[in-house]
Design a protein around this motif. Structure first.
Motif, PDB file in Angstrom:
ATOM      1  N   ARG A  96       0.830  -1.207   0.000  1.00  8.87           N
ATOM      2  CA  ARG A  96       0.000   0.000   0.000  1.00  8.87           C
ATOM      3  C   ARG A  96       0.862   1.254   0.000  1.00  8.87           C
ATOM      4  N   ASP A 121       3.944   1.516  -1.188  1.00 10.63           N
ATOM      5  CA  ASP A 121       4.544   1.640  -2.518  1.00 10.63           C
ATOM      6  C   ASP A 121       3.564   2.278  -3.494  1.00 10.63           C
ATOM      7  N   THR A 122       2.300   1.887  -3.399  1.00  5.98           N
ATOM      8  CA  THR A 122       1.283   2.462  -4.289  1.00  5.98           C
ATOM      9  C   THR A 122       1.120   3.965  -4.040  1.00  5.98           C
ATOM     10  N   LEU A 123       1.063   4.350  -2.764  1.00  5.51           N
ATOM     11  CA  LEU A 123       0.920   5.771  -2.434  1.00  5.51           C
ATOM     12  C   LEU A 123       2.115   6.572  -2.932  1.00  5.51           C
ATOM     13  N   THR A 153       4.177   5.825  -5.405  1.00  2.08           N
ATOM     14  CA  THR A 153       4.186   5.869  -6.870  1.00  2.08           C
ATOM     15  C   THR A 153       3.174   6.884  -7.390  1.00  2.08           C
ATOM     16  N   GLU A 154       1.967   6.877  -6.826  1.00  2.38           N
ATOM     17  CA  GLU A 154       0.944   7.845  -7.254  1.00  2.38           C
ATOM     18  C   GLU A 154       1.381   9.265  -6.928  1.00  2.38           C
ATOM     19  N   ASN A 155       1.991   9.451  -5.771  1.00  2.00           N
ATOM     20  CA  ASN A 155       2.419  10.786  -5.356  1.00  2.00           C
ATOM     21  C   ASN A 155       3.506  11.327  -6.268  1.00  2.00           C
ATOM     22  N   GLU A 156       4.394  10.451  -6.723  1.00  2.00           N
ATOM     23  CA  GLU A 156       5.485  10.894  -7.587  1.00  2.00           C
ATOM     24  C   GLU A 156       4.965  11.380  -8.932  1.00  2.00           C
ATOM     25  N   GLY A 157       3.832  10.824  -9.382  1.00  2.00           N
ATOM     26  CA  GLY A 157       3.289  11.213 -10.673  1.00  2.00           C
ATOM     27  C   GLY A 157       2.476  12.485 -10.656  1.00  2.00           C
ATOM     28  N   LEU A 158       2.194  13.041  -9.470  1.00  2.00           N
ATOM     29  CA  LEU A 158       1.404  14.265  -9.368  1.00  2.00           C
ATOM     30  C   LEU A 158       2.249  15.496  -9.645  1.00  2.00           C
ATOM     31  N   ASP A 174       0.745  19.551  -6.053  1.00  2.00           N
ATOM     32  CA  ASP A 174      -0.323  18.676  -5.583  1.00  2.00           C
ATOM     33  C   ASP A 174       0.188  17.471  -4.816  1.00  2.00           C
ATOM     34  N   ARG A 175       1.493  17.332  -4.680  1.00  2.00           N
ATOM     35  CA  ARG A 175       2.035  16.140  -4.020  1.00  2.00           C
ATOM     36  C   ARG A 175       1.772  16.173  -2.516  1.00  2.00           C
TER      37      ARG A 175
END
Length: 447
Positions: free
Chosen positions: A63, A65-67, A69-74, A78-79
């Motif tokens: 979980r 790792d998912t957070l 990864t998603e945060n890095e793409g923002l 917005d991060r």
């Protein structure tokens, strides 16, 4: 981990013939540690953990790792902060500390960036030829205008080769302000570069496609064609593609707008900003050609710029309806128009400092633009045809309160006195202005 002094002592005693068992007993170390110290090259003794135990994070690692990864793409603004990610995990039952999450995130980021070509903050330096390009951006700054705290929108233009800067403050970031900033900036630089670099602001870009494909705003393209400029839009959330003006925003904020500026009007502020741009250019060395200032680099670049033949007619046009009281609403204020346009659709052309109202091909009003709200701006002459039919409105009509008449008409008004009959006689004189013109009426009054 052993300190260097202990490692050196172990190696020295071993070289003197002392056994590993004896060294371990005297220093209260394990024989395994003593052997590692003896075998360490040049006394270096470090420990690298190959497997990190994760007693708390383990069940939540996927979980987390998912957070991450998603945060890095923002986009950067917005991060989520790491404290927020820790809070989200706690809501799902995580009982570990914030430091555990922070340390894991640091190792996760380092692992992602082992390959310098993936996700690394590495860039290629750019080089621009004289007259090749400029960059444009906006910033928001806090100033004090006429004693009131105001957040102004500051337009930034920067020539990429000479590093010359131009800044101007506006009440809005609307399209007409963009047009005005370009006209004033090109006049300040003494010419126009071949290419403009922008972010994907709505006043310039209508649709963003994958890659560099864009649909630019029609009026923006007309402006670019007028100046013979090729517009280029950056990739979304890729500020480094126009890094010069991004850095300029921070530099100008620190040098021009701190401490907070105080001026009587926006015009006075902009006059001061233009002088500061010249002073900064005269004092600042060019970052690549240290033997010359930015002002000297601008003078050298100016022959390579395209000539600016005329400023672009930078208006933004919208359609509105005129009320029965000869008023049109625009930008949260109301402006009067000629009585001939009452209850008809009109086109409002908004400029940075004025508005022009057209009904068909005829101009039915022109006013200085106001940026407050809920204000009504009258031109009493717009109501003259109505006043000729209803002279009684001269006394209490809102457009005629505080009317600053020409000197000859002011004297006549005072001479006629007050009362219904005086108002009717004065309105008959005003009505003659519609047929004979103001100058002829004033000459007749003087005679």
């Amino acid at each position: 981990m052993l300190v260097v002094e202990t490692v050196v002592r172990i190696r020295r005693e071993r070289a003197g013939g002392k056994s590993i068992r004896a060294i371990a007993r005297d220093l209260r170390l394990s024989r395994k540690v003593v052997r590692k110290a003896i075998d360490a090259p040049e006394g270096a003794f470090t420990y690298h953990r190959t497997v990190q135990s994760l007693p708390r994070i383990g069940p939540y690692q996927e979980r987390l790792d998912t957070l991450l990864t998603e945060n890095e793409g923002l986009p950067r603004r917005d991060r989520l902060r790491m404290t927020r990610i820790h809070d989200l995990l706690q809501r799902e039952g995580f009982e570990g500390s914030y430091d555990a999450v922070r340390r894991y995130a640091s190792r996760w980021t380092a692992a992602r960036r082992k390959d310098a070509g993936y996700g690394a903050s590495a860039f290629i330096p750019l080089l621009f030829q004289p007259g090749e390009a400029y960059q444009f951006d906006w910033s928001h700054e806090d100033v004090e205008i006429a004693g009131a705290s105001v957040r102004v929108k500051v337009a930034h233009l920067r020539l990429c080769a000479s590093r010359a800067v131009y800044v101007r403050a506006y009440p809005r970031e609307t399209q007409e302000m963009v047009f005005d900033a370009h006209a004033r900036g090109f006049a300040f630089f003494g010419g126009v570069p071949l290419r403009g670099i922008y972010d994907n602001m709505k006043t310039a870009v209508t649709t963003v496609f994958t890659g560099k494909d864009r649909v630019f705003n029609r009026r923006f393209l007309i402006m670019a064609d007028h100046y013979m400029v090729e517009p280029t839009a950056c990739s979304p959330a890729a500020g480094w593609e126009k890094g010069q003006v991004e850095n300029q925003v921070q530099t100008i904020r620190g040098r021009f707008f701190q401490p907070r500026l105080k001026f009587a009007s926006l015009e006075e502020l902009n006059g001061w900003l233009e002088d500061e741009c010249r002073r900064w250019a005269a004092m600042q060395s060019h970052p690549e050609q240290r033997d010359m200032t930015v002002a000297e680099a601008l003078a050298a670049e100016r022959p390579a710029l395209q000539p600016m033949l005329a400023p672009f007619d930078g208006f933004h046009e919208t359609e509105h309806a005129v009320t029965g009281t000869c008023l049109v609403s625009f930008d949260r204020n109301r402006y009067s128009v000629m009585a001939t346009a009452a209850r008809r659709p009109v086109q409002v052309r908004a400029y940075a400092d004025r508005i022009i109202v057209r009904c068909g091909d005829a101009v039915v009003a022109e006013h200085a633009r106001r940026f407050g709200r809920n204000r009504t701006i009258y031109d009493p002459w717009h109501y003259l045809p109505v006043l000729a039919r209803k002279p009684g409105a001269l006394r209490n009509g809102a457009p005629f309160q505080g009317w600053e008449l020409p000197p000859a008409l002011t004297r006549l008004r005072r001479k006629l006195g007050t009362g219904d009959e005086a108002d009717r006689r004065f309105v008959r004189v005003l009505a003659a202005v519609m047929s004979d013109g103001l100058d002829a009426v004033e000459d007749a009054i003087r005679e």
